[in-house]
Design an enzyme around this catalytic site. Sequence first.
Site, mmCIF file in Angstrom:
data_model
loop_
_atom_site.group_PDB
_atom_site.id
_atom_site.type_symbol
_atom_site.label_atom_id
_atom_site.label_comp_id
_atom_site.label_asym_id
_atom_site.label_seq_id
_atom_site.Cartn_x
_atom_site.Cartn_y
_atom_site.Cartn_z
ATOM 1 N N ARG A 256 -8.863 -11.576 13.600
ATOM 2 C CA ARG A 256 -8.434 -12.971 13.666
ATOM 3 C C ARG A 256 -9.603 -13.955 13.657
ATOM 4 O O ARG A 256 -9.436 -15.129 13.972
ATOM 5 C CB ARG A 256 -7.572 -13.164 14.922
ATOM 6 C CG ARG A 256 -6.238 -12.472 14.780
ATOM 7 C CD ARG A 256 -5.400 -12.587 16.018
ATOM 8 N NE ARG A 256 -5.107 -13.940 16.449
ATOM 9 C CZ ARG A 256 -4.169 -14.706 15.913
ATOM 10 N NH1 ARG A 256 -3.448 -14.267 14.912
ATOM 11 N NH2 ARG A 256 -3.958 -15.912 16.382
ATOM 12 N N ASP B 207 -4.165 -7.358 15.959
ATOM 13 C CA ASP B 207 -3.235 -6.304 16.340
ATOM 14 C C ASP B 207 -1.799 -6.774 16.162
ATOM 15 O O ASP B 207 -1.516 -7.948 16.264
ATOM 16 C CB ASP B 207 -3.482 -5.943 17.807
ATOM 17 C CG ASP B 207 -4.946 -5.667 18.041
ATOM 18 O OD1 ASP B 207 -5.558 -5.076 17.138
ATOM 19 O OD2 ASP B 207 -5.463 -6.059 19.087
ATOM 20 N N ASP C 100 -4.539 -7.973 28.497
ATOM 21 C CA ASP C 100 -5.208 -6.789 27.937
ATOM 22 C C ASP C 100 -5.318 -5.639 28.952
ATOM 23 O O ASP C 100 -5.561 -4.494 28.565
ATOM 24 C CB ASP C 100 -6.613 -7.152 27.430
ATOM 25 C CG ASP C 100 -6.572 -8.115 26.253
ATOM 26 O OD1 ASP C 100 -5.470 -8.524 25.861
ATOM 27 O OD2 ASP C 100 -7.644 -8.462 25.732
#
Length: 436
Positions: free
Chosen positions: A94, A118, A306
Amino acid sequence: MTDQVWQIEPSGRLRGDVEVRGSKNAVTKHMVAAMLGVDTSTIQNAPDVGDVGITAAMLRSLGFEVETGHGEITVAPGTHVEPRVPHAFTGLNRIPILMLGPLLHLAGEAFVPLVGGDPIGHRPIDFHVEALRSMGAEVHIGDDGIHAKAAKLRGTRIDLPYPSVGATETVLLTAVLAEGKTVIRGAATEPEVVELALFLQRMGARIELSPDRRVVVEGVERLRGASTWLAGDRLEAFSYLVAGLITGGQVRVHGCPQDRLVTAITTLARMGAQFEITDDWLTASAPNGLRAAAVQTDTHPGFMTDWQTPLMVLFTQAEGMSVLHETVFENRLVYVPALQKMGCEIEVFDVCLGGPACRFHDTNAKHSAVVRGVSKLRGADVTMPDVRAGFSAVLAAAAAEGTSTLRGIQHIERGYHRPLEQFSSLGLKIRRETVA
Ligand code: UD1
């Protein structure tokens, strides 16, 4: 067709020392910031991850001189700036979207191919695009990517509908050289965002971090190169602590400051982990076992999204029913089927469990999970959909009975610093193989 896989044999308790490098989520943004300097910038303690190589290649194709190696990255301006990121970089990560603002400053126009990253949530880019438009850019989203033009970018007030890390970074990277003042309200305050702001300040930017998610940037005419040492990756640090706990062992993690892990430490301590923390390292063990917990992911300083994947595997080894509520990305539980195949007893729901209703409460997004522990895990042949999911499968394989074959390992290698070496040094029997 052949495939690269990791073969993992459970090897008992994982123990030992791991040194984490600078964070994946900061390093590439610093490389983009370095585009704005009139001379060379140096980034030290850089992780050896695939995203660095991809970003270096993108910068070279734009005309920058980039050197990487031995944990150090230098970025220097070349003789000209090419405003188009080649199509070959479509869908890899990204980072290109963050290059729009810098390219507009340097070349007056920009093209970046469609962003990748992702497969978590829809990962829209509307905040980025709106912010650039409100600063005076003409932005057109085509089938192949984003085209932008701006003779001049001007500071303005930007209200982010959600404290997006990437959108805050886009605004920072654009506002620093824009004419006049930019005020961001609802800005992300993740440590990696602050780290980027500090780097830009070193380059000569005028940035003020105010309370209540307000950031004020006064544009300057030019920025110089700067040098920095990246702080340790909090996702890797957490993942290795969990690797120790999940196998009944103990991993000592060096290189990640405690203040990046406050909520993680408290969450694990609530589950029964015992910590030893010094200025140089921290370690966790659970000699009396682990208890279930209810955890909700959030923006900083909440429990980082995360960290959710390693935690989910840890839940399978904690006594009782645990609950996980993902509130940052609506589709971040896509890796659960791989864990179920390994014997993890996880059920996902589209309602908000274990916390107040979130943005996804009236959608069909499966963003809550109930996990039963303690489960007996078994080795399996699984394919990993993204970087964090990949690491959780390694953790499950380490705690399972029998050998596991993990496919899609490029995801882990894109985002973790030498994971194979790190896991081997903790005693895990793990090897890379080519299979048909
Ligand atoms: C970054 C991190 C990722 C981390 C995430 C949240 C990198 C390379 N990745 O991702 O590891 O999990 O922050 O801490 O640094 N959103 C929109 N429109 C936009 C932008 C975002 O609706 O234009 C939404 C997203 O769909 C998501 C939420 O905002 O629901 C947060 O996303 P964001 O903070 O932007 O994540 P990333 O910067 O992509």
